[in-house]
Structures are given as structure tokens and as C-alpha cells.
Design a protein around this motif. Structure first.
Motif, mmCIF file in Angstrom:
data_model
loop_
_atom_site.group_PDB
_atom_site.id
_atom_site.type_symbol
_atom_site.label_atom_id
_atom_site.label_comp_id
_atom_site.label_asym_id
_atom_site.label_seq_id
_atom_site.Cartn_x
_atom_site.Cartn_y
_atom_site.Cartn_z
ATOM 1 N N PHE A 57 0.845 -1.191 0.000
ATOM 2 C CA PHE A 57 0.000 0.000 0.000
ATOM 3 C C PHE A 57 0.880 1.241 0.000
ATOM 4 N N GLN A 58 0.649 2.144 -0.928
ATOM 5 C CA GLN A 58 1.394 3.399 -0.982
ATOM 6 C C GLN A 58 0.923 4.322 0.133
ATOM 7 N N VAL A 59 1.873 4.907 0.849
ATOM 8 C CA VAL A 59 1.583 5.861 1.918
ATOM 9 C C VAL A 59 2.523 7.058 1.784
ATOM 10 N N SER A 60 2.248 8.119 2.527
ATOM 11 C CA SER A 60 3.146 9.272 2.545
ATOM 12 C C SER A 60 4.346 8.960 3.432
ATOM 13 N N LEU A 61 5.410 9.727 3.273
ATOM 14 C CA LEU A 61 6.585 9.556 4.125
ATOM 15 C C LEU A 61 6.226 9.828 5.578
ATOM 16 N N GLU A 62 5.453 10.884 5.832
ATOM 17 C CA GLU A 62 5.048 11.181 7.214
ATOM 18 C C GLU A 62 4.216 10.050 7.802
ATOM 19 N N GLY A 63 3.312 9.498 7.003
ATOM 20 C CA GLY A 63 2.532 8.357 7.463
ATOM 21 C C GLY A 63 3.422 7.171 7.773
ATOM 22 N N LEU A 64 4.400 6.928 6.926
ATOM 23 C CA LEU A 64 5.304 5.799 7.130
ATOM 24 C C LEU A 64 6.126 5.975 8.401
ATOM 25 N N LYS A 65 6.565 7.189 8.677
ATOM 26 C CA LYS A 65 7.353 7.440 9.889
ATOM 27 C C LYS A 65 6.566 7.057 11.140
ATOM 28 N N PRO A 104 11.503 -4.950 13.061
ATOM 29 C CA PRO A 104 10.335 -4.094 12.808
ATOM 30 C C PRO A 104 10.150 -2.907 13.741
ATOM 31 N N HIS A 105 11.214 -2.338 14.267
ATOM 32 C CA HIS A 105 11.042 -1.210 15.196
ATOM 33 C C HIS A 105 10.887 0.125 14.472
ATOM 34 N N GLU A 106 11.224 0.189 13.166
ATOM 35 C CA GLU A 106 11.020 1.392 12.368
ATOM 36 C C GLU A 106 11.088 1.009 10.894
ATOM 37 N N PRO A 107 10.583 1.861 10.004
ATOM 38 C CA PRO A 107 10.678 1.596 8.566
ATOM 39 C C PRO A 107 12.142 1.541 8.116
ATOM 40 N N PHE A 108 12.365 0.870 7.011
ATOM 41 C CA PHE A 108 13.714 0.767 6.458
ATOM 42 C C PHE A 108 13.703 1.176 4.997
ATOM 43 N N MET A 109 14.894 1.432 4.475
ATOM 44 C CA MET A 109 15.078 1.905 3.101
ATOM 45 C C MET A 109 15.726 0.829 2.250
ATOM 46 N N MET A 110 15.262 0.728 1.029
ATOM 47 C CA MET A 110 15.926 -0.078 0.009
ATOM 48 C C MET A 110 16.128 0.859 -1.178
ATOM 49 N N ALA A 111 17.379 1.142 -1.492
ATOM 50 C CA ALA A 111 17.700 2.123 -2.523
ATOM 51 C C ALA A 111 18.370 1.437 -3.712
ATOM 52 N N HIS A 112 18.067 1.965 -4.908
ATOM 53 C CA HIS A 112 18.675 1.446 -6.133
ATOM 54 C C HIS A 112 18.358 2.372 -7.298
ATOM 55 N N ILE A 159 4.505 1.477 1.940
ATOM 56 C CA ILE A 159 5.698 1.880 1.195
ATOM 57 C C ILE A 159 5.525 3.269 0.602
ATOM 58 N N CYS A 160 6.638 3.986 0.486
ATOM 59 C CA CYS A 160 6.634 5.253 -0.246
ATOM 60 C C CYS A 160 7.958 5.393 -0.993
ATOM 61 N N LYS A 161 7.883 6.028 -2.125
ATOM 62 C CA LYS A 161 9.061 6.295 -2.940
ATOM 63 C C LYS A 161 9.699 7.593 -2.473
ATOM 64 N N ILE A 162 11.031 7.596 -2.410
ATOM 65 C CA ILE A 162 11.780 8.773 -1.964
ATOM 66 C C ILE A 162 12.891 9.038 -2.985
ATOM 67 N N PRO A 163 13.094 10.283 -3.358
ATOM 68 C CA PRO A 163 14.176 10.597 -4.300
ATOM 69 C C PRO A 163 15.537 10.145 -3.760
ATOM 70 N N ASN A 164 16.416 9.781 -4.659
ATOM 71 C CA ASN A 164 17.748 9.314 -4.288
ATOM 72 C C ASN A 164 18.776 9.971 -5.217
ATOM 73 N N PRO A 165 18.917 11.298 -5.168
ATOM 74 C CA PRO A 165 19.770 12.006 -6.123
ATOM 75 C C PRO A 165 21.251 11.634 -6.039
ATOM 76 N N ALA A 170 11.033 3.554 1.115
ATOM 77 C CA ALA A 170 10.957 3.324 2.553
ATOM 78 C C ALA A 170 9.743 2.431 2.780
ATOM 79 N N LYS A 171 9.859 1.501 3.723
ATOM 80 C CA LYS A 171 8.777 0.524 3.888
ATOM 81 C C LYS A 171 8.773 -0.108 5.256
ATOM 82 N N ILE A 172 7.652 -0.707 5.565
ATOM 83 C CA ILE A 172 7.483 -1.545 6.760
ATOM 84 C C ILE A 172 6.525 -2.662 6.355
ATOM 85 N N HIS A 173 6.728 -3.845 6.890
ATOM 86 C CA HIS A 173 5.923 -5.016 6.534
ATOM 87 C C HIS A 173 5.136 -5.516 7.741
ATOM 88 N N PHE A 174 3.980 -6.131 7.465
ATOM 89 C CA PHE A 174 3.169 -6.762 8.505
ATOM 90 C C PHE A 174 2.304 -7.826 7.843
#
Length: 153
Positions: free
Chosen positions: A70-78, A99-107, A128-134, A113-117
Motif C-alpha cells: 500500500f502506498q503511503v506518505s513519508l510522514e505516514g510511514l514514519k 520491525p522497530h522502524e521503517p527501512f530503506m531499500m535504494a537502487h 511503502i513510499c518512494k523517496i528521491p535518491n539524487p 521506505a517501507k514496513i511489513h506486517f
């Protein structure tokens, strides 16, 4: 041609229990069909999730089946871990991250950023939410580590 996801489906062992669970997540029940199928809006009038009561729920989990992100906002994910806990749910370990906080997978110039349940049938759910990775960072890390690293850049 393809503009988004219209629907996805998950197998469930008990439709009533699953309706209660997905309602806790804030999804709106669109409709039921017979006694074995219910649809929840993911985005009202845009996309939905079908829940099918079936014995197929006994299939072993694999990421290619029994998984929804499910797509969420970064603030929601935090706030996702406490949001899940408030609903009597728990985040779970994924990709080696506790599972104590969301984690990042970058490529490839992007990051997620994501969390699973799990749902009651151990279908794998993800916020999950997409975050820029410049800077094209490719290391996997917790979201707090990512934010600290990006403050230093």
C-alpha cells in the motif's frame, strides 16, 4: 497504456475476520459478492482489493503471491509502527530488518521506505513510499539512518 493498478486479490480463510482486519486499516468496504468474496477500496472509485475465502490460503508464502504493498506518505510511514500498534497489529521483520522502524531499500537513483506486517492469514502486507535518491545511494538501512545520512550530504 497501463496507468495504474485497478485491483489485486488475496486468499483468506475467514472472510468475516478479514473484513474486520482490513476495516481496521481504514479501507472502505465497497461490496460483497456471495458469501466468499469482498472488495475494499484502496483508492475510492480507482482501485480495490478483493478478498476471496478459499483453502488456497494454505499455499506457502512467496513474494510473487499473497503480497500487497500500500502506498503511503513519508510522514505516514514514519508513524507506521505506532499506527499499526494502535490497531492491535505488529510490524514484522523483513529483508533482515527488525520491525522497530521503517527501512530503506535504494537502487537506480530511487529509494523506497517501507514496513511489513501480516494479515490474519499471513498474507504479506507492506506500507511503502518512494523517496528521491539524487546521490544514488545503494545501501539498505533504517529510515532514521537514511535521514541522518542525507542531512550530512
Amino acid at each position: 497504456m497501463i496507468q495504474g493498478l485497478y485491483e489485486a486479490h488475496l486468499p483468506v480463510s475467514n472472510l468475516e475476520k478479514s473484513i474486520e482486519f482490513y476495516s481496521k486499516l481504514g479501507l472502505e468496504l465497497s461490496h460483497r459478492h456471495e458469501d466468499k468474496l469482498a472488495f475494499f477500496w484502496i483508492e475510492k472509485d480507482k482501485s480495490w482489493l478483493g478478498l476471496w475465502e478459499t483453502d488456497k490460503v494454505e499455499l506457502d508464502y512467496h513474494p510473487s503471491i499473497r503480497h500487497i504493498a500500500f502506498q503511503v506518505s513519508l510522514e505516514g510511514l514514519k508513524n507506521s509502527v505506532s499506527w499499526l500498534n494502535e490497531r492491535g497489529l505488529e510490524a514484522r521483520e523483513a529483508f533482515g530488518f527488525e520491525p522497530h522502524e521503517p527501512f530503506m531499500m535504494a537502487h537506480n537513483g530511487m529509494a523506497h521506505a517501507k514496513i511489513h506486517f501480516y494479515d490474519p492469514d499471513e498474507n504479506s502486507l507492506e506500507l511503502i513510499c518512494k523517496i528521491p535518491n539524487p546521490k544514488n545511494i545503494s545501501k539498505r538501512m533504517y529510515l532514521s539512518e537514511w535521514e541522518k545520512l542525507n542531512e550530512e550530504i
